[in-house]
Design a protein around this motif. Structure first.
Motif, short mmCIF file in Angstrom:
data_model
loop_
_atom_site.label_atom_id
_atom_site.label_comp_id
_atom_site.label_asym_id
_atom_site.label_seq_id
_atom_site.Cartn_x
_atom_site.Cartn_y
_atom_site.Cartn_z
N UNK A 48 -2.35 -18.78 26.64
CA UNK A 48 -1.84 -18.60 25.28
C UNK A 48 -1.63 -17.12 24.96
N UNK A 49 -2.49 -16.26 25.50
CA UNK A 49 -2.32 -14.83 25.30
C UNK A 49 -0.99 -14.36 25.88
N UNK A 50 -0.59 -14.93 27.01
CA UNK A 50 0.68 -14.53 27.63
C UNK A 50 1.88 -14.87 26.75
N UNK A 51 1.74 -15.88 25.91
CA UNK A 51 2.81 -16.19 24.96
C UNK A 51 3.05 -15.02 24.02
N UNK A 52 1.97 -14.47 23.48
CA UNK A 52 2.09 -13.32 22.58
C UNK A 52 2.62 -12.10 23.31
N UNK A 99 6.36 -12.40 23.83
CA UNK A 99 7.10 -12.18 22.59
C UNK A 99 7.16 -10.70 22.25
N UNK A 100 6.04 -10.02 22.33
CA UNK A 100 5.99 -8.61 21.94
C UNK A 100 6.83 -7.75 22.89
N UNK A 101 6.85 -8.10 24.17
CA UNK A 101 7.66 -7.35 25.14
C UNK A 101 9.15 -7.55 24.90
N UNK A 102 9.55 -8.74 24.46
CA UNK A 102 10.98 -9.04 24.28
C UNK A 102 11.52 -8.57 22.94
N UNK A 103 10.70 -8.59 21.89
CA UNK A 103 11.21 -8.32 20.55
C UNK A 103 11.87 -6.96 20.36
N UNK A 104 11.35 -5.88 20.96
CA UNK A 104 12.04 -4.60 20.75
C UNK A 104 13.47 -4.58 21.26
N UNK A 105 13.82 -5.47 22.20
CA UNK A 105 15.18 -5.52 22.75
C UNK A 105 16.06 -6.53 22.01
N UNK A 106 15.46 -7.29 21.08
CA UNK A 106 16.20 -8.36 20.44
C UNK A 106 17.35 -7.85 19.59
N UNK A 109 5.03 -19.42 32.70
CA UNK A 109 5.87 -20.22 31.79
C UNK A 109 5.64 -19.82 30.34
N UNK A 110 4.38 -19.59 29.96
CA UNK A 110 4.11 -19.22 28.57
C UNK A 110 4.60 -17.81 28.24
N UNK A 111 4.67 -16.94 29.24
CA UNK A 111 5.25 -15.62 29.02
C UNK A 111 6.73 -15.74 28.66
N UNK A 112 7.45 -16.57 29.44
CA UNK A 112 8.86 -16.81 29.14
C UNK A 112 9.00 -17.52 27.79
N UNK A 113 8.10 -18.44 27.52
CA UNK A 113 8.11 -19.16 26.25
C UNK A 113 8.02 -18.18 25.08
N UNK A 114 7.12 -17.22 25.17
CA UNK A 114 6.98 -16.23 24.12
C UNK A 114 8.21 -15.35 23.98
N UNK A 115 8.82 -14.99 25.11
CA UNK A 115 10.00 -14.12 25.08
C UNK A 115 11.19 -14.81 24.42
N UNK A 116 11.51 -16.04 24.85
CA UNK A 116 12.67 -16.73 24.27
C UNK A 116 12.37 -17.18 22.85
N UNK A 117 11.12 -17.57 22.59
CA UNK A 117 10.77 -17.98 21.24
C UNK A 117 10.83 -16.81 20.27
N UNK A 118 10.33 -15.64 20.69
CA UNK A 118 10.35 -14.48 19.83
C UNK A 118 11.75 -13.97 19.56
N UNK A 178 17.39 -23.73 22.46
CA UNK A 178 17.48 -24.75 23.51
C UNK A 178 16.61 -24.37 24.70
N UNK A 179 16.67 -23.09 25.10
CA UNK A 179 15.83 -22.62 26.21
C UNK A 179 14.36 -22.74 25.87
N UNK A 180 14.01 -22.45 24.62
CA UNK A 180 12.63 -22.57 24.15
C UNK A 180 12.12 -23.99 24.38
N UNK A 181 12.93 -24.98 23.97
CA UNK A 181 12.53 -26.38 24.14
C UNK A 181 12.39 -26.73 25.62
N UNK A 182 13.28 -26.21 26.45
CA UNK A 182 13.23 -26.52 27.89
C UNK A 182 12.02 -25.87 28.56
N UNK A 183 11.64 -24.68 28.11
CA UNK A 183 10.45 -24.03 28.69
C UNK A 183 9.18 -24.77 28.28
N UNK A 184 9.16 -25.30 27.06
CA UNK A 184 8.03 -26.15 26.66
C UNK A 184 7.91 -27.33 27.63
#
Length: 417
Positions: A45-49, A52-59, A98-107, A77-83
């Motif tokens: 779960x920590x990897x989700x955060x 997200x934090x790593x991806x957001x500055x580039x969003x 998987x949760x790292x990618x989940x956080x990135x696409x979700x964020x 759509x990618x968020x749902x597929x990674x889930x």
């Protein structure tokens, strides 16, 4: 037309929330399937955060180049597929990936839909962000109930996630069709996406707004993750009382968000945040001094009300603070969502050194700081968001089209291309 677009953005928020709620509702299945202890599940779960934090500055640059419509549609759509993919992971390292990618696409999709919400708010000349985040909370609750039913019926998480992914993707694709994407629709001037920095570093007023958001999200995550533990271990409530406490917190937070726009329209954003900060601080104080379950339940409910509007109004304030709403949202989210990563561990660490009562004293203080920083969340809002309506709303909408001409051009141009 504007109200139709508002409903479409609300549907996208709901779809995103449903993805989060679907994943959270079957965490016990994932934990049992991979034989994970609470600590190992916490790593995933920590990897989700972190993702997200790593991806957001580039969003900001991504949304400026591709537009809110494409980014929101593709990444939700990618968020749902990674889930769905998470349910097929064979080990903890694979699940963490998987949760790292989940956080990135979700964020990143979160940034896109918030930026679109701010553009609609500018065009409507009144506050809508609290209601949009209320739709997100509603999506979480509906998905969590569906997950509970699926678990009760012994439906595999893989089957459940596949059905949920199909529904979420369909809603995202359908709802984003109503996003207004041309320069003629938006009525705003030109700004090149190349002028948007690749990496957003929050500074100035965006940094201050982000710190207010940090305080709000810290209190929110602390109450959400630790309310049942506090009730069970500190006040010796049974498991039913513990679960009920978390549910009542979630209920008041969702209710506060759904009614927040009406309150903002009457009181203004700054006064609303100040009042909510005071309510949240009183709730935290009640939790700390409670010696029986009932006062603590009321305290957590007050915290739910207190934090409900902080995040949506922080995003709105950041979006109105500069010429590009996506950059403001990305800058604030980078800071504020760091609280989502910090809060669970900090609460646990303080509790290990002292007690949960002391840990929630910090929550009380942070809610008080939200009240002190309320003025930052209202200074850049349209006139109708500050308070008043009718002619003020119309004047605000006209001023937005003229004086805030650069606000959405990046996504307008990107979507035209």
């Amino acid at each position: 037309m504007r109200d139709k677009e508002r409903r479409s953005v609300a549907a996208v928020f709901g779809a995103h929330g449903a993805g989060s709620g679907t994943f959270a509702s079957r965490l016990p299945w994932l934990s049992d399937h991979l034989h994970l202890s609470a600590g190992k599940l916490g790593i995933a779960l920590l990897m989700t955060s972190i993702g997200a934090i790593c991806a957001m500055p580039f969003a900001g640059r991504l949304v400026a180049r591709l537009g809110t419509k494409i980014v929101a549609r593709v990444l939700i759509c990618a968020f749902a597929l990674v889930v769905l993919a998470a349910s097929w992971m064979p080990s903890l390292p694979a699940l963490a990936a998987a949760t790292t990618v989940l956080g990135a696409v979700g964020g990143t999709s979160d940034m896109a839909m918030n930026a679109q919400g701010i553009l609609v708010e500018k065009r409507m000349g009144r506050s809508i962000m609290s209601g949009l985040h209320g739709s997100w909370s509603t999506g979480v609750l509906v998905a969590a109930l569906a997950g509970s039913l699926a678990a009760h019926q012994h439906v595999s998480a893989r089957v459940h996630f596949a059905i949920a992914a199909a529904v979420i993707a369909a809603v995202a694709v359908a709802a984003t069709h109503a996003f207004r994407t041309t320069a003629a629709d938006v009525g705003l001037a030109e700004e090149k996406s190349e002028d948007v920095p690749l990496f957003v570093v929050p500074r100035g007023v965006i940094l201050l707004i982000g710190l207010v958001g940090f305080c709000g999200i810290y209190a929110e995550v602390a109450a959400q993750d630790w309310s049942s533990v506090y009730m069970h271990r500190t006040l010796h409530g049974d498991e039913a009382e513990a679960a009920f406490t978390t549910g009542m917190f979630a209920f008041t937070m969702a209710a506060g968000r759904l009614s927040g726009d009406a309150v903002v329209g009457r009181l203004g954003a700054a006064a609303t945040v100040r009042a909510c900060g005071v309510v949240g601080a009183l709730g935290g104080l009640l939790v700390v001094v409670a010696r029986s379950p009932l006062p603590a339940v009321v305290g957590f409910m007050l915290i739910g009300v207190g934090v409900s509007v902080v995040v949506p109004l922080a995003f709105a304030a950041a979006g109105h603070a500069g010429p590009n709403p996506t950059l403001g949202v990305a800058g604030v989210a980078t800071i504020a969502y760091g609280a989502g990563m910090a809060a669970p561990g900090m609460i646990g660490g303080i509790a290990n050194l002292t007690s949960l009562r002391v840990a929630f004293t910090a929550v009380t203080v942070l809610a008080g700081l939200v009240a002190l920083g309320g003025g930052l969340l209202g200074r850049n809002a349209p006139a109708a968001v500050h308070g008043g309506g009718g002619e003020a709303a119309g004047a605000s909408a006209h001023a937005d089209a003229v004086g805030l001409a650069a606000a959405a051009e990046a996504e307008a141009l990107a979507n035209e291309g």
